[in-house]
Every structure is written in structure tokens, then in C-alpha cells.
Scaffold this motif. Structure first.
Motif, PDB file in Angstrom:
ATOM      1  N   GLY A 101      67.345 -51.215  57.318  1.00  0.00           N
ATOM      2  CA  GLY A 101      66.547 -50.003  57.157  1.00  0.00           C
ATOM      3  C   GLY A 101      65.146 -50.283  56.645  1.00  0.00           C
ATOM      4  O   GLY A 101      64.361 -49.383  56.426  1.00  0.00           O
ATOM      5  N   ARG A 142      61.723 -50.300  61.467  1.00  0.00           N
ATOM      6  CA  ARG A 142      62.262 -49.596  62.623  1.00  0.00           C
ATOM      7  C   ARG A 142      62.064 -50.480  63.843  1.00  0.00           C
ATOM      8  O   ARG A 142      61.233 -51.381  63.827  1.00  0.00           O
ATOM      9  CB  ARG A 142      61.498 -48.292  62.865  1.00  0.00           C
ATOM     10  CG  ARG A 142      61.581 -47.296  61.741  1.00  0.00           C
ATOM     11  CD  ARG A 142      60.489 -46.289  61.919  1.00  0.00           C
ATOM     12  NE  ARG A 142      59.205 -46.995  62.075  1.00  0.00           N
ATOM     13  CZ  ARG A 142      58.115 -46.462  62.603  1.00  0.00           C
ATOM     14  NH1 ARG A 142      58.127 -45.230  63.039  1.00  0.00           N
ATOM     15  NH2 ARG A 142      56.997 -47.155  62.698  1.00  0.00           N
ATOM     16  N   ALA A 177      47.069 -54.800  57.249  1.00  0.00           N
ATOM     17  CA  ALA A 177      47.160 -53.801  58.308  1.00  0.00           C
ATOM     18  C   ALA A 177      47.318 -54.464  59.669  1.00  0.00           C
ATOM     19  O   ALA A 177      48.071 -54.000  60.509  1.00  0.00           O
ATOM     20  CB  ALA A 177      45.928 -52.906  58.284  1.00  0.00           C
ATOM     21  N   HIS A 178      46.621 -55.570  59.895  1.00  0.00           N
ATOM     22  CA  HIS A 178      46.609 -56.135  61.243  1.00  0.00           C
ATOM     23  C   HIS A 178      47.672 -57.188  61.495  1.00  0.00           C
ATOM     24  O   HIS A 178      48.102 -57.373  62.627  1.00  0.00           O
ATOM     25  CB  HIS A 178      45.224 -56.698  61.572  1.00  0.00           C
ATOM     26  CG  HIS A 178      44.210 -55.613  61.787  1.00  0.00           C
ATOM     27  ND1 HIS A 178      44.063 -54.981  62.989  1.00  0.00           N
ATOM     28  CD2 HIS A 178      43.360 -55.015  60.936  1.00  0.00           C
ATOM     29  CE1 HIS A 178      43.128 -54.056  62.888  1.00  0.00           C
ATOM     30  NE2 HIS A 178      42.690 -54.050  61.637  1.00  0.00           N
ATOM     31  N   SER A 201      32.542 -40.956  49.722  1.00  0.00           N
ATOM     32  CA  SER A 201      33.155 -39.870  50.482  1.00  0.00           C
ATOM     33  C   SER A 201      32.827 -38.552  49.787  1.00  0.00           C
ATOM     34  O   SER A 201      32.449 -38.548  48.623  1.00  0.00           O
ATOM     35  CB  SER A 201      34.667 -40.068  50.500  1.00  0.00           C
ATOM     36  OG  SER A 201      35.122 -40.132  49.165  1.00  0.00           O
ATOM     37  N   CYS A 253      34.871 -35.966  49.056  1.00  0.00           N
ATOM     38  CA  CYS A 253      35.802 -35.478  48.032  1.00  0.00           C
ATOM     39  C   CYS A 253      36.889 -36.494  47.723  1.00  0.00           C
ATOM     40  O   CYS A 253      38.015 -36.147  47.431  1.00  0.00           O
ATOM     41  CB  CYS A 253      36.376 -34.114  48.418  1.00  0.00           C
ATOM     42  SG  CYS A 253      37.404 -34.139  49.872  1.00  0.00           S
ATOM     43  N   GLY A 254      36.534 -37.775  47.795  1.00  0.00           N
ATOM     44  CA  GLY A 254      37.483 -38.791  47.351  1.00  0.00           C
ATOM     45  C   GLY A 254      38.602 -39.014  48.346  1.00  0.00           C
ATOM     46  O   GLY A 254      38.539 -38.572  49.489  1.00  0.00           O
ATOM     47  N   CYS A 255      39.629 -39.722  47.904  1.00  0.00           N
ATOM     48  CA  CYS A 255      40.758 -40.005  48.785  1.00  0.00           C
ATOM     49  C   CYS A 255      42.037 -39.951  47.970  1.00  0.00           C
ATOM     50  O   CYS A 255      42.015 -39.670  46.775  1.00  0.00           O
ATOM     51  CB  CYS A 255      40.597 -41.376  49.449  1.00  0.00           C
ATOM     52  SG  CYS A 255      40.832 -42.735  48.301  1.00  0.00           S
ATOM     53  N   ALA A 256      43.144 -40.258  48.628  1.00  0.00           N
ATOM     54  CA  ALA A 256      44.439 -40.126  47.960  1.00  0.00           C
ATOM     55  C   ALA A 256      44.629 -41.173  46.871  1.00  0.00           C
ATOM     56  O   ALA A 256      45.556 -41.080  46.085  1.00  0.00           O
ATOM     57  CB  ALA A 256      45.558 -40.219  48.996  1.00  0.00           C
ATOM     58  N   ARG A 304      41.515 -39.831  43.749  1.00  0.00           N
ATOM     59  CA  ARG A 304      41.611 -38.485  43.179  1.00  0.00           C
ATOM     60  C   ARG A 304      42.644 -38.383  42.065  1.00  0.00           C
ATOM     61  O   ARG A 304      42.352 -37.863  40.992  1.00  0.00           O
ATOM     62  CB  ARG A 304      41.881 -37.470  44.292  1.00  0.00           C
ATOM     63  CG  ARG A 304      40.640 -37.180  45.147  1.00  0.00           C
ATOM     64  CD  ARG A 304      40.241 -35.723  45.135  1.00  0.00           C
ATOM     65  NE  ARG A 304      41.311 -34.861  45.599  1.00  0.00           N
ATOM     66  CZ  ARG A 304      41.472 -34.501  46.864  1.00  0.00           C
ATOM     67  NH1 ARG A 304      40.630 -34.924  47.801  1.00  0.00           N
ATOM     68  NH2 ARG A 304      42.457 -33.706  47.205  1.00  0.00           N
ATOM     69  N   PRO A 305      43.884 -38.888  42.274  1.00  0.00           N
ATOM     70  CA  PRO A 305      44.846 -38.791  41.170  1.00  0.00           C
ATOM     71  C   PRO A 305      44.398 -39.588  39.943  1.00  0.00           C
ATOM     72  O   PRO A 305      44.622 -39.162  38.810  1.00  0.00           O
ATOM     73  CB  PRO A 305      46.124 -39.407  41.774  1.00  0.00           C
ATOM     74  CG  PRO A 305      45.961 -39.276  43.244  1.00  0.00           C
ATOM     75  CD  PRO A 305      44.491 -39.404  43.505  1.00  0.00           C
ATOM     76  N   PHE A 314      49.762 -36.047  43.448  1.00  0.00           N
ATOM     77  CA  PHE A 314      50.767 -36.411  44.441  1.00  0.00           C
ATOM     78  C   PHE A 314      51.800 -35.278  44.458  1.00  0.00           C
ATOM     79  O   PHE A 314      52.059 -34.659  43.436  1.00  0.00           O
ATOM     80  CB  PHE A 314      51.411 -37.743  44.037  1.00  0.00           C
ATOM     81  CG  PHE A 314      52.492 -38.184  44.967  1.00  0.00           C
ATOM     82  CD1 PHE A 314      52.204 -38.458  46.292  1.00  0.00           C
ATOM     83  CD2 PHE A 314      53.796 -38.322  44.530  1.00  0.00           C
ATOM     84  CE1 PHE A 314      53.209 -38.857  47.162  1.00  0.00           C
ATOM     85  CE2 PHE A 314      54.800 -38.716  45.390  1.00  0.00           C
ATOM     86  CZ  PHE A 314      54.504 -38.985  46.719  1.00  0.00           C
ATOM     87  N   LYS A 359      63.395 -38.141  51.406  1.00  0.00           N
ATOM     88  CA  LYS A 359      62.967 -38.605  52.718  1.00  0.00           C
ATOM     89  C   LYS A 359      63.072 -37.529  53.784  1.00  0.00           C
ATOM     90  O   LYS A 359      62.378 -37.573  54.781  1.00  0.00           O
ATOM     91  CB  LYS A 359      63.738 -39.862  53.125  1.00  0.00           C
ATOM     92  CG  LYS A 359      65.220 -39.666  53.288  1.00  0.00           C
ATOM     93  CD  LYS A 359      65.838 -41.001  53.624  1.00  0.00           C
ATOM     94  CE  LYS A 359      67.113 -40.808  54.394  1.00  0.00           C
ATOM     95  NZ  LYS A 359      67.742 -42.089  54.719  1.00  0.00           N
TER      96      LYS A 359
END
Ligand code: SRM
Ligand SMILES: Cc1cc2nc3c(=O)[nH]c(=O)nc-3n(C[C@H](O)[C@H](O)[C@H](O)COP(=O)(O)OP(=O)(O)OC[C@H]3O[C@@H](n4cnc5c(N)ncnc54)[C@H](O)[C@@H]3O)c2cc1C
Ligand code: SF4
Ligand code: FES
Lengths: 816, 114
Positions: free
Chosen positions: A53, A56, A448-449, A517, A519-522, A525-526, A548, A559
Motif C-alpha cells: 500500500g 499504486r 519530484a523528478h 506570492s 498570499c503565501g502557500c500551504a 501560512r500555517p 491545516f 483517508k
């Protein structure tokens, strides 16, 4: 005229050969592939993470449909080749398709061996080779409870670990005295067996399976000694056999596999074979690294480049079971003239064995610490006298020449085939080529790549060293890591600015610090929201949109998009009334799961979002408040029974725990904070792996801190010892406040301590009495605004929009 | 097919918090209606292309939302995953008229839901 190339089998080996071929001679061949599996080429070695799991199927596809289309390749899925006509140069598929070839590659891989014991044909007996097998195992895990795996080799153990993670009880039956005996010596095999057992997987060695039981479906397995083990599924992973039948029928020379020469040609010069079905100099390989080498040579042969040749490979094995570090390479059997160097460190669970023959390193087995595996493997492949290295060889590259190689030089020295990321099977060469062709400059880019370092992260250091090696001065290591991509400033810079410039809103911070940016990002911001909250208690209004979801809805998202609700159970103590209220709520809202958590309280799992206010209202009515199980804030205070009941208890640990929880609850902090109080050094509340722990002793209270038991198990260290409860509570409040004022967002206490130093912290909360009092005052002031039950606020109507849909479009309106 | 059903009024713009989102329950499943900091409004199916996470519950920043389950960043403009992640969530037509939020359900999707 384009030549016609036909490939039988679409596994990992021909996939790699095609990549090389298309890169070296694009458009030269008109390509048709027969594939028995009804799908594209995927990373077979990653089936285990799919089973467990952790991944995928889509994550492990190597070439998707678009790739075949782009290269004009005809891929016949689910169409096994059934005959090769070498005179007419035709291949026939099971559906009657006929494909003429000028060149043919046979890459049919191998088949799992099914031992023909009684019952082996029962439904529920599966092999482990392809995605269909994984699907069968998943189906079994969904309905059944017991799994038996026959075979304690690499595949069997991976299957066992996966099925265990899927919630089955698992027994591994292994014929030999120790596990993975072909890759491991008996000592390492034993260590591995212990590790499997501690994971809850039963291992029976010397187990001879007599029969598989069941009438219409598997129900169990009987051993020769009469023992019966229940089973809803039996996975046979006892070995593989090269698929050479098709080639044999066509009159091509075979032995165990299809015999090939150094250019991968079979006895018919127009037919090549590669992969597991091929036999080169008497050896059939079962691992991808050698097959990839064959693939390059085969591609070269096809375009007439005779300079490339395959000379055989030394192989290395790594077991892909999360949390078990195991590596073996080369040959390590005891033989005359061989010497060995062994290092054992039972306390740290480390075992290393090197086998030397005539001044050369020929084999290595590493257990527990495999960091040097790549280096040993390179030495084995180099096949040169090790000379004076020998004395310190077992300590790895770090000890050679007295000083450790700097990390950049160490990675530079590795070969391109060296695997850097074990989880995702990414080699050094893959990473370097991604860095250069895609212009990657950061760790995040590489993750990421290439997916390297994106899973367990233990190779992060190596990946960074590779970046430094590839980019030279252009790569900045993370000294003060920026908060996020919106800024170059680090967390401390932002905090200082908030304090010094009196910034009081997220907007003001981003404005003053020139955020990139709007207004910031995830990520930022927190963090900013927390810093503002901690700096300006009572003044700053919490920004729900920077929270969050869990902290916004005061429940943990699951989930499937439902939520879990955990009420506080002060110090782990409850009452019939509270339990009754929990039971009533669970029934009234049809909550599917009620579970005791690891934090000594009860979790209601699977609550629908719209039911949350109703659930809270009922819990509030019974006197319960939010347990902040979702919060970067105070979570639980675990306790043991202590002097009130226990014959060893030295102080009232339960009472102290309840006091602490009632005093500290509601406070927000950089990361979660967990406490525990144990009544004596037997430590039944596990206080020594908590962010803050108290161990009661006859003469008072030992205050511990900087522990954790999650991703890294981390024992606490002692902050100080005090004589009274009041003093204990005061020191803890001061410690928490210092952390709240100084910790970086998401930095848990143990990481904060490692950064600022134990001595600094002791100086501020133990030695400096005035400073301690001031910290406590600031903490208590902020608690005035923090100790408001968020559930009660929501029940009273705050943020009601979070729980109700904006609108409901009935079916009819939509259909009209 | 490009034929849309009538526009449906689902509420006032003020009902959606800025940098936030609200859910519209529909026969297609939940639709997330987002309001960015600059008051632009977007609507997507409330289903992350990764593992179906409820995008409406994510943090909205610029014209993007970060999924609450595994932090994929989805563009509100295109519904597509950004960065190196791949996947796309269907967009739902939305417009503002006199401070009311109107959405339209694409016919093909509506039929698919039957
Ligand atoms: C419910 C619970 C498991 C259970 O059924 O027992 C649990 C559930 C989760 N834990 Fe835990 N942890 C639970 C006890 C623990 C414990 C045991 C303990 O507290 O004594 C630990 C090890 C102790 C520790 O924290 O050091 C633990 C270490 C973690 C970690 C690793 C933290 C770390 O710094 O390494 C995470 C991940 C994180 O926080 O980033 C985590 C994260 C999670 C999350 C929040 C994952 C997530 O982000 O969704 C789970 C939320 C599930 C839910 O919706 O309720 N959970 N988790 C336990 C709740 C305790 C409670 O009453 O509040
Ligand atoms: C669960 C699992 C974990 C593994 N882990 C590792 C690991 O960690 N490290 C490692 O190095 N190796 C590992 N391996 C081994 C590795 O996957 C194989 O060595 C490699 O995939 C073999 O490649 P191949 O191309 O020779 O054959 P395969 O990848 O097996 O491909 C052969 C293909 O040919 C098809 N085929 C067969 N006959 C016909 C026919 N007549 N007509 C058409 N198609 C046909 C088959 O259906 C199959 O799709 C693992 C294997 C498994 C199953
Ligand atoms: S995060 Fe905790 S609760 Fe969730 S699966 Fe992992 S160990 Fe279990
Ligand atoms: S479901 Fe959205 S990121 Fe995984």
C-alpha cells in the motif's frame, strides 16, 4: 528500408533495451511487442510497495501508453507469442496475429516454480510474479485473515511483509535452516529472522510442507511434522525457472535458459535473448542490474555496434522491507583459501562480514547498517588487490586514509550504477542525468523528478552530496532553509521580524518581508499563523484559512474524507459516565469504529463531517472537551496508576498527570507535544520517550525531555530533578513556553533541543529562577485565550459554514 | 459535448470565505467552489486526482489549493496537478452574477452520474 524488430515479452529488460535503441538509432526499426501481460512495462521490483500500500500501480509504470504511441511501437497487450518460425521469420501470437521480423528479441523472463504438493491447484494458492498476483493477494487480504508464505527468500519475505501491513497474520515456511540462505550467511539469516518475528511475522525454518489443505479453497497448510497452520491464502515463492520453452520449440539452443553469447545472440544470429530467460556463460540472472547491462549490449548488437560486449555480472541484493537494512553482494561461501573479517555489534544490531580471497574482496554481507554497501560492491566489482586497506576495510570508506572522505568526494567516487535510493531503485546515473537534462537545482526538484529520497528519506544526505557534486558552487546546502518557495528567509528571520517590527497579521508579514506570492502557500501560512499566535496572545485572531484542515475542523481527516474525534480523557482516567456518553454518541451517529489510542484515550473514527457539531454537542454535554489529537499543541498526558494503587508507586503519578493536562491543554506549539508521568523508574507510562516526561522517585520528580517515539525513536534526557509537584509543574510550563517562543514551526522538542543545545535550555528554565518565573507568567497569560474548548465554540455556531454544504442540487434539477 | 444545462444559483459570494471554499452537493458528487484572495471563483469536483482527497478542505493560496491528504497542489484554473505530479480534476463551469454564485453541470458528466 526500416528493419522489422519483434520483441517477445515486455518486461524490464527489453524495456531498457528499447530506451537505448531509441536513443541511439531513432526510427531505424519498425517495432512490434508481444506481451502476455495485459499492460504496459512497469517496475516489477516495486510490486512489494504496491502490495503493502506504499505505492499504486500508476506510480511504478515505466513506459505508459503514450510512450509507445510516441515511438510508433505496436504493443500487443495480453497477447502471448505461441510460435517462432525461423525459416519464414515469423512470430505468431495466441490471437492469431502474425508478425514478420528481421531481428527478434526473446525476453520472456521467468516463471515462478509451483511445487506440486497435494492441494497446489486449489484456489487461494498464488505465486508472486506480476500485478495479477498482487491483486489476488490484496483480494485475499480484504476478506481473509491468515496468510502462509512458502519460501523465505527475497520475494517470500517481501510478500510476507506486505501482507502483514495489509493486516493479515503471516507465517513464513522456509525449507532451509536460515532465511535467504543464498544471499546471507547463517548469522545474518538469524538476525533477519528475529527482525521478521518482531514485526509480528511468524517464521518457521526447516519447514517441509506436506500438503495444502482445503476442499474448494485453501484453508491451511500441513507440515511434515503434522503441524497445521490456518491459511486463507498461500503464496508460493520458492524460486523461478527461465521461460525458455518457446525458444526451445523453435530449435534454438537452450540449457537452463536460452544460451546467449557476449553480444546477446542466440544460436540463431538474427535472434537475441536477454533478461531472466537468457543464460550467459552458464548463469541465469534474477536481478535487474545485470539485465540492464545485457539490455545495453543487446541494443548495441542490433545496430551493428560490435564494440559492446557483456562479460557477466557480480550481483548485489537488498531486501526491500521497510525498516530492515540488509545487503549482500558477491560470493561469501566458506571455501578453502578464503578468509573473513567479521564485525558484530549486538547492542546496535549490526553485523558485517567480508570475504577475502587472495587479497581481493569477493563477498560482503551487511546487516543493520548498509550505508557502505555500495562502496564494498564497487570493490568487489573492481576485483583488485585491496592491499593495506585490509586492516580497516570493515569500517568502510569513512575510515580509509585516517580521515573520512568529504561526502561530495565520496559520492563522486561511486559508479553510475550505484543505487542511491533503495526505496525507489534510483541509481547515481539516473540522478545525475536528471540534474543535467532537466536543470534541477534543489533537493525538492530531484525528489519530484526521480523520486530519489522521496520515500523513507535515509538517502537524503547522498542526494544532496550528488547535487553539490553536480552543481559545484551553484548548490546551496540547507544551512538556513527557507520557510518555503515564497521567500528566501528562514523561520528565525520571520520570527524576529514579527517581534522587532511588531507585525500583527499574516498579510503584514508577507508585505514587510516581500513575499514572492500574494498570499503565501500551504507551507508558510500555517507557520506564520502560529508565530503570530504565540507572539501576540489575545491580540492576534487565529486565521482559520491558514490552518491545516484538522486544526480548522478540530478533528482528524481520514483517508476517505470522514473524520475522527478524540475527546480528552485527563491523564488517561475516565468514568462510567464518560464511557456511557461515548457509547451513546457512537450509536446515535452510527460511528463505525471506536478504538483505544496509543495515547490512553478513545478515538471515534469515521464520523461524517456534517455530524461533527452534533457529536461534539453530546460529548460536551457529558463534560468532555476536544483532545486536540489533531493539534500542533498539547496532545496527551499519559500516566500510570502510581502510589494510589501500585505497590511500587513513589508519588501520585496519575494525579500529577491530570494536573499537568488540565494546566497545559489548549496551548499551541511549534509541533505536537506529548507528556507522560510514571510513578517509579519501571516507567509504565513510557515517560522516557515523550517530548516531556516525569519519572517519580522517592525523593521527588525527575523531569525528562526531548524524547519521541515516532519516525525516530529517541530517548529523553534529564532536564533536572525537583522535590515538589509545584516545582515540577512550574519547570514544565517554563520549558513549554521557551519552546513555544523559540521552536521553529514543525520542529519537535527533540529537534529544537539538538539545535539550541541542552545547556542553553537548562540555563533558562532551571538555573535562571527569575527567567523561569517570567516564562511561566507569559505561558499563563497566553493560556487565558487558549483554553477555550474549540468544540463548544463550534457547537455554539462559530464557523458553522465549515460543516454545511453551500447548496444541495437535487437530482431532478440537474437532470432537467 | 459542449452543451450545458442551465446555470444554477448556489448561493452568495459572501457565503464563501476568501481563500476558502464551500461544498455544493450534487448528483455528480460534491463540487468544491473556491474563492481566491482576489475574489476569483472556481469550481472543481471535490476529488483530488491523487487519491480522491476532498480538495474543498485544503489550504487555498493564489489560484491553487493544496490537498489535505498528501499535499498535491492543484491548479484552480485548470484542475491539473502542478509540479511534477500528474493528474487532473474535472472543472465545473462557474460564474458570478450580481454577487450570486452560479454553476452549471456539464451534460456529459450529469449523464455519466446516472
Ligand atoms: C490515533 C493514534 C493511533 C492509535 O490508534 O493509537 C494516532 C494517530 C495518528 N498519528 Fe500518531 N497516533 C497515536 C499515537 C501515537 C504515538 C504513541 C503515543 O503518543 O504515546 C506516537 C509515538 C510517540 C511520539 O509521538 O513520539 C505517534 C507518532 C506519530 C507520528 C511520528 C511523530 C514524530 O515526530 O516522529 C506522526 C506523524 C507526525 O506527527 O507528523 C503521527 C501522526 C498521526 C496521525 C495524525 C496521522 C495523520 O496525520 O493523519 C494519525 C491520526 C489518525 C486519526 O485521525 O486519529 N503519529 N502517534 C494515536 C493517538 C494518540 C492520542 O490519543 O492522541
Ligand atoms: C516481487 C518481485 C520483487 C523483485 N525485487 C527485485 C529487487 O529488489 N531487485 C532486483 O534486482 N530484482 C528484483 N526482482 C526481479 C526482477 O523483477 C526481474 O529480474 C526482472 O523483472 C526480469 O526482467 P525480464 O525483462 O527478464 O522479465 P520480466 O520482467 O519477468 O518480463 C517478462 C515478460 O514477458 C512476458 N512473457 C512471458 N512469456 C511470453 C510469451 N510467450 N509471449 C509474450 N510475453 C511473454 C511475461 O508475462 C512478462 O511480462 C523482483 C521480482 C519480483 C517478482
Ligand atoms: S500514522 Fe499512526 S495511526 Fe496512522 S497508520 Fe501510521 S502508525 Fe497507524
Ligand atoms: S488525495 Fe490529494 S494529495 Fe493524495
Amino acid at each position: 528500408m526500416t528493419e522489422r524488430l519483434v520483441i517477445i515479452g515486455n518486461g524490464m529488460a527489453p524495456g531498457r533495451a528499447l530506451e537505448t535503441l531509441l536513443a541511439r538509432a531513432p526510427g531505424r526499426f519498425d517495432i512490434t511487442i508481444f506481451n502476455a501481460e495485459p499492460r504496459v512495462n512497469y517496475d516489477r521490483i516495486m510490486l512489494s510497495p504496491v502490495l503493502s500500500g506504499e505505492k499504486r500501480f500508476e506510480d511504478i509504470v515505466i513506459h505508459d501508453d503514450a510512450w509507445y504511441q510516441r515511438h510508433g511501437i505496436r504493443l500487443l497487450k495480453g497477447c502471448p507469442a505461441v510460435a517462432i518460425d525461423r525459416t519464414a521469420k515469423l512470430v505468431t501470437g495466441a490471437d492469431g496475429t502474425v508478425a514478420p521480423y528481421d531481428k527478434l528479441i526473446v525476453a520472456t523472463g521467468s516463471s515462478p516454480i509451483i511445487v506440486p504438493i497435494p492441494g497446489h491447484t486449489l484456489p487461494g494458492v498464488v505465486a508472486y510474479r506480476d500485478l495479477d498476483d498482487v491483486d489476488r493477494m490484496l483480494a485475499a487480504a480484504a476478506t481473509g485473515r491468515h496468510a502462509v508464505v512458502i519460501g523465505g527468500g527475497l520475494l517470500g519475505l517481501e510478500a510476507a511483509a506486505g501482507l502483514k501491513l495489509r493486516g493479515m497474520t503471516v507465517t513464513v515456511l522456509h525449507l532451509m535452516p536460515t532465511l535467504m540462505e543464498r544471499q546471507l550467511d547463517p548469522a545474518a539469516g538469524h538476525l533477519l529472522e528475529q527482525a521478521m518475528q518482531t514485526r509480528g511475522i511468524d517464521v518457521i525454518c526447516r519447514a517441509n510442507t506436506h500438503a495444502i489443505l482445503g476442499d474448494t479453497h485453501v484453508t491451511g497448510v500441513r507440515l511434515d511434522d503434522g503441524r497445521e497452520i490456518p491459511a486463507d491464502i498461500v503464496v508460493m515463492a520458492v524460486g523461478i525457472r527461465p521461460n525458455a520453452g518457446l525458444a526451445k520449440a523453435a530449435g534454438i539452443d537452450i540449457s537452463r535458459g536460452i544460451i546467449v553469447d557476449d553480444r546477446m545472440a542466440t544460436s540463431d544470429p538474427d535472434i537475441l535473448a536477454l533478461g531472466e530467460c537468457a543464460e550467459h556463460r552458464g548463469i541465469c540472472y534474477g536481478l535487474v542490474a545485470p539485465l540492464y547491462e545485457m539490455a545495453k549490449v543487446a541494443a548495441a548488437s542490433l545496430i551493428g555496434d560490435t564494440s559492446a560486449a557483456y562479460h557477466g555480472s557480480v550481483t548485489a541484493t537488498k531486501l526491500k522491507v521497510t525498516g530492515i537494512d540488509l545487503f549482500s553482494a558477491g560470493d561469501f561461501a566458506d571455501r578453502k583459501g578464503r578468509e573473513e573479517i567479521v564485525l558484530r555489534d549486538p547492542a546496535r544490531g549490526i553485523y558485517k562480514r567480508l570475504v577475502i580471497e587472495g587479497e581481493r574482496l569477493v563477498g560482503a554481507v551487511l546487516y543493520g547498517d548498509t550505508a557502505d554497501g555500495a562502496w564494498f560492491f564497487d570493490l568487489i566489482k573492481a576485483d583488485k588487490p585491496i592491499g593495506p586497506l585490509r586492516d580497516t576495510l570493515i569500517f568502510g570508506p569513512a575510515f580509509q586514509g585516517g580521515a573520512a572522505l568529504p561526502p561530495t568526494a565520496a559520492v563522486a567516487a561511486l559508479s553510475d550504477e550505484t543505487e542511491i535510493c533503495g526505496c525507489n531503485g534510483v541509481c547515481k546515473g539516473d540522478i545525475l542525468s536528471a540534474i543535467s537534462t532537466k536543470g534541477l537545482t534543489t533537493l525538492a526538484d530531484v525528489r519530484a523528478h526521480t523520486k530519489a529520497s522521496a520515500s523513507c528519506g535515509t538517502c537524503t544526505g547522498k542526494v544532496e552530496a550528488l547535487l553539490a557534486h553536480a552543481l559545484g558552487g551553484a548548490y546551496k546546502t540547507r544551512t538556513a532553509e527557507a520557510v518555503c518557495l515564497c521567500t528566501d528567509l528562514g523561520h528565525d528571520d520571520v520570527r524576529r521580524a514579527i517581534r522587532d517590527q511588531g507585525l500583527k497579521s499574516g498579510h503584514a508579514v508577507m508585505q514587510a518581508l516581500r513575499w514572492r506570492s500574494s498570499c503565501g502557500c500551504a507551507r508558510c501560512r500555517p507557520a506564520i499563523n502560529y508565530y503570530l499566535l504565540a507572539e501576540w496572545p489575545g491580540e492576534y485572531r487565529d486565521d482559520a484559512r491558514s490552518r491545516f484542515v484538522n486544526e480548522r475542523l478540530h478533528a482528524n481527516i481520514q483517508k476517505d474524507g470522514t473524520y475522527s474525534v478524540v475527546p480528552r480523557m485527563w491523564g488517561g482516567v475516565t468514568s462510567p459516565k464518560e464511557l456511557r456518553a461515548i457509547a451513546d454518541v457512537a450509536e446515535k451517529f452510527a460511528i463505525p469504529t471506536v478504538k483505544v489510542t496509543g495515547g490512553q484515550r478513545i478515538d471515534l473514527l469515521g464520523v461524517r463531517k456534517e455530524d461533527l457539531p452534533g457529536v461534539w454537542a453530546d460529548l460536551n454535554a457529558a463534560g468532555m472537551v476536544s483532545g486536540h489529537a489533531y493539534a500542533k499543541g498539547l496532545r496527551t498526558v499519559k500516566t500510570c496508576v502510581g502510589s494510589e494503587w501500585c505497590r511500587f508507586g513513589t508519588q501520585d503519578s496519575t494525579g500529577l498527570g491530570v494536573k499537568l493536562e488540565r494546566y497545559l491543554w489548549g496551548s499551541w506549539s511549534p509541533a505536537k507535544v506529548k507528556l507522560a508521568v510514571s510513578g517509579c523508574p519501571r516507567n509504565c507510562a513510557e515517560a522516557t520517550c515523550k517530548d516531556i516526561g516525569v519519572v517519580c522517585v522517592d525523593s521527588g520528580y525527575e523531569i525528562h525531555y526531548a524524547g519521541a517515539a515516532g519516525l525516530h525513536i529517541q530517548g529523553t534526557i534529564v532536564l533536572t530533578k525537583v522535590a515538589t509537584e509545584d516545582e515540577c509543574i512550574e519547570v514544565i510550563a517554563a520549558l513549554l513556553q521557551l519552546y513555544r517562543e523559540d521552536g521553529r514551526y514543525l520542529e519537535r522538542i527533540y529537534k529544537w533541543m539538538a539545535r539550541v543545545g541542552h545547556d542553553t535550555i537548562v540555563g533558562r528554565v532551571v538555573d535562571d529562577l527569575d527567567g523561569r518565573k517570567a516564562l511561566v507568567q507569559r505561558f499563563e497569560f497566553s493560556q487565558v485565550f487558549a483554553q477555550i474548548d474549540p468544540w463548544a465554540e463550534r457547537v455554539a455556531g462559530l464557523d458553522a459554514h465549515e460543516f454545511a454544504p453551500l447548496a444541495v442540487i437535487p437530482y431532478r434539477e440537474a437532470a432537467e | 459535448m459542449n452543451m450545458f444545462l442551465d446555470w444554477i444559483d448556489v448561493g452568495a459570494l459572501a457565503d464563501i470565505p476568501p481563500r476558502g471554499s464551500r461544498v455544493v452537493a450534487s448528483p455528480l458528487g460534491d463540487i468544491a467552489v473556491f474563492r481566491a484572495a482576489d475574489d476569483t471563483v472556481f469550481a472543481l469536483l471535490d476529488r483530488c486526482p491523487h487519491k480522491g482527497g476532498p480538495l474543498s478542505q485544503g489550504i487555498v493560496h493564489e489560484h491553487a489549493v493544496t490537498c489535505p491528504l498528501h499535499n498535491w497542489v492543484i491548479s484552480l484554473e485548470s484542475g491539473e496537478a502542478t509540479g511534477a505530479d500528474r493528474g487532473c480534476t474535472p472543472k465545473i463551469p462557474v460564474r458570478i452574477e450580481a454577487d450570486r454564485v452560479l454553476i452549471a453541470l456539464p451534460e456529459t458528466l450529469a449523464q455519466a452520474a446516472e
